[in-house]
Design a protein around this motif. Structure first.
Motif, PDB file in Angstrom:
ATOM      1  N   THR A 142      -5.448  -2.124  -4.245  1.00  0.00           N
ATOM      2  CA  THR A 142      -6.563  -1.675  -4.216  1.00  0.00           C
ATOM      3  C   THR A 142      -6.832  -2.888  -3.332  1.00  0.00           C
ATOM      4  O   THR A 142      -7.204  -4.308  -3.086  1.00  0.00           O
ATOM      5  N   ARG A 143      -7.566  -2.221  -1.536  1.00  0.00           N
ATOM      6  CA  ARG A 143      -8.382  -3.712  -1.257  1.00  0.00           C
ATOM      7  C   ARG A 143      -9.996  -3.287  -1.462  1.00  0.00           C
ATOM      8  O   ARG A 143     -10.357  -1.713  -0.916  1.00  0.00           O
ATOM      9  N   VAL A 144     -10.807  -4.304  -1.620  1.00  0.00           N
ATOM     10  CA  VAL A 144     -12.156  -3.729  -2.604  1.00  0.00           C
ATOM     11  C   VAL A 144     -12.971  -4.113  -0.654  1.00  0.00           C
ATOM     12  O   VAL A 144     -13.168  -5.285  -0.895  1.00  0.00           O
ATOM     13  N   VAL A 165     -16.659 -10.448  -2.325  1.00  0.00           N
ATOM     14  CA  VAL A 165     -16.696  -9.449  -2.045  1.00  0.00           C
ATOM     15  C   VAL A 165     -17.679  -9.843  -1.104  1.00  0.00           C
ATOM     16  O   VAL A 165     -19.054 -10.091  -0.732  1.00  0.00           O
ATOM     17  N   ALA A 183     -11.583  -7.921  -8.326  1.00  0.00           N
ATOM     18  CA  ALA A 183     -12.089  -8.581  -7.017  1.00  0.00           C
ATOM     19  C   ALA A 183     -13.565  -9.627  -6.836  1.00  0.00           C
ATOM     20  O   ALA A 183     -14.446  -9.362  -6.856  1.00  0.00           O
ATOM     21  N   MET A 237      -8.291  -8.031  -2.184  1.00  0.00           N
ATOM     22  CA  MET A 237      -7.241  -7.663  -2.289  1.00  0.00           C
ATOM     23  C   MET A 237      -5.781  -7.171  -3.880  1.00  0.00           C
ATOM     24  O   MET A 237      -6.068  -8.574  -4.179  1.00  0.00           O
ATOM     25  N   LEU A 238      -6.082  -6.438  -4.255  1.00  0.00           N
ATOM     26  CA  LEU A 238      -5.906  -6.412  -5.871  1.00  0.00           C
ATOM     27  C   LEU A 238      -4.021  -5.623  -6.139  1.00  0.00           C
ATOM     28  O   LEU A 238      -4.295  -4.482  -5.229  1.00  0.00           O
ATOM     29  N   ASP A 257     -19.257  -9.596  -6.733  1.00  0.00           N
ATOM     30  CA  ASP A 257     -17.581  -9.404  -6.993  1.00  0.00           C
ATOM     31  C   ASP A 257     -17.524  -7.902  -7.886  1.00  0.00           C
ATOM     32  O   ASP A 257     -18.704  -7.541  -8.378  1.00  0.00           O
TER      33      ASP A 257
END
Length: 462
Positions: free
Chosen positions: A13-15, A118, A115, A1-2, A106
């Motif tokens: 932003t959830r990645v 991931v 992120a 989460m960024l 990433d």
């Protein structure tokens, strides 16, 4: 989460996750506005300059493997649509297939962050319809879907040499203007200091290997003259290296290319200076002998003193006051994260008033940018300093030889009062417990470039 800010809107932003299917890797992005109000990203947040409505500047990276993948979509439907209050925007980045057994990736998101870790899952565990995401994707077969090697230049601060390293070899380009007398093969008084960079690289590999020393000139004078000059210069460098260090374990070849292989076009005095060089290629028998931390392109320990700062200086976590077209602002870098042989981080800039950022404000000076012919408008100016070595941001190289840097591409978006915008970057590892971020500054045909130095930025192991 960024967390980030884009055109005044605070976003989360959830990645992830990432799913491999049908030869492609799909990564889910879920973007929401922290204000809870209706919002729109516009068309250029994830694009690269003119590539609006795309994710052309998004990268899937495997930092441990030193590779990056490009998004292969020519158009991303819905990227600019308005999103109602309380809802989120679901987007899918699509890349080439991953190696079997890859458990995490990433993801580099321009104007947002990086992120890390991931997860890669199967389609049944994805939480979204993978088949539908791929069916909706407009795949451009001309975009390279294979993994591209991450690399970067490490440049001696005075411009006397630069070093690029991959898993198999190291290339050091030494400036002919610093190393040798004008139009001559006589070594200058500065030669030993310049060649110390090459000596450091050679001494990383006790088992030796092959060593190629090649002289190059610009296009001034005749072909015949330049060919002979390039050969004599390469021979002079080879002889001196043999006096400075033991080359008995290295199978050495010496040659000249004259003006036949310019680094850049011979169309300006600055470019001709880049082309006057001696290129030294080391291919060690055992690349693993290099000390840990050098694979990104630097040496195991920096030599020489750090150049004096020419602008404001302050600690990275606290930030430094700067000026953007008369508007007070602050730039900071809280920390960087070490992953594999790389460092990742996101520079933050916050202005006191709304302000448009000058075209070239965060750009690298032209003499360094030209070494890899980087995109004109981008945030390439974020260099790391270790001693007298300057670590440039990483890039990838296409099959046609073009380089594309790992930073936010295109013009920097306007800043809004009180909101800190994010500018992520990836660098080769400097090997230390802290780093120094240095923007060189200067001026070009477009605008003034930022000059500032941030010190004491902690390195966190990722």
């Amino acid at each position: 989460m960024l967390e980030s800010v884009w055109r005044g809107e605070a976003l989360t932003t959830r990645v992830g996750p990432a799913v491999v299917q049908g030869g492609y890797t799909v990564v889910r992005l879920d973007i929401s506005a922290d204000s809870g109000e209706r919002f729109s990203l516009g068309s250029s947040m994830f694009g690269a300059g003119v590539d609006n409505n795309t994710m052309a500047a998004v990268r899937m990276i495997l930092l441990r493997d030193k590779v990056a993948f490009l998004d292969v979509q020519s158009y991303v439907d819905g990227i600019a649509r308005a999103v109602d209050a309380g809802s989120s925007l679901e987007l899918f980045a699509v890349f080439g297939g991953l190696p079997k057994g890859t458990e995490s990736v990433d993801v580099f998101l321009p104007n947002v962050g990086v992120a890390l870790g991931v997860p890669v899952v199967d389609a049944a565990s994805a939480g979204f319809d993978v088949d539908a995401a791929l069916a909706d994707a407009e795949i451009d077969e001309s975009i390279e879907s294979v993994p591209l090697e991450l690399n970067s230049l490490v440049v001696v601060a005075d411009g006397s040499s630069d070093t690029e390293k991959d898993d198999a070899s190291t290339t050091v380009n030494v400036s002919g203007d610093v190393l040798l007398a004008t139009d001559s093969a006589d070594l200058s008084s500065e030669a030993d200091g310049v060649l110390s960079t090459v000596v450091q690289q050679l001494e990383l590999y006790p088992s030796g290997g092959t060593l190629g020393i090649v002289g190059h000139t610009d296009d001034v004078n005749t072909d015949e003259h330049n060919q002979g000059l390039s050969e004599r210069r390469a021979k002079a460098v080879s002889d001196r290296l043999g006096e400075l260090t033991d080359l008995s374990g290295w199978e050495t070849t010496v040659s000249g290319k004259g003006e036949s292989e310019p680094r850049v076009a011979n169309d300006s005095d600055e470019n001709r200076q880049l082309n006057r060089r001696v290129e030294i290629l080391l291919t060690p028998t055992d690349p693993s002998e290099a000390a840990a931390g050098t694979a990104g392109g630097g040496t195991s320990s920096s030599s020489g003193e750090m150049p004096d700062a020419t602008g404001p200086v302050g600690r990275g976590p606290e930030g430094v006051d700067i000026d953007i077209d008369g508007v007070p602002a602050r730039i900071s870098l809280d920390s960087v994260t070490r992953t594999g042989k790389f460092l990742v981080g996101a520079v933050k800039i916050e202005a006191e008033q709304d302000v448009k950022v000058p075209t070239s404000f965060l750009r690298l000076p032209v003499d360094l940018r030209l070494t890899h012919m980087w995109t004109t408008f981008s945030t390439t100016g974020f260099t790391l300093l270790s001693g007298n070595q300057r670590y440039l941001v990483c890039d990838v190289q296409f099959k046609d030889g073009e380089y594309l840097q790992m930073v936010s591409l295109g013009r920097v978006p306007p800043l809004t009062a009180g909101n800190a915008s994010s500018f992520p970057a990836v660098w080769p590892d400097t090997g230390g417990e802290s780093v120094v971020l240095d923007l060189i500054g200067g001026r070009d045909a477009y605008s003034e470039m930022l000059t500032v130095r941030l010190t004491d930025i902690p390195v966190i192991d990722g």
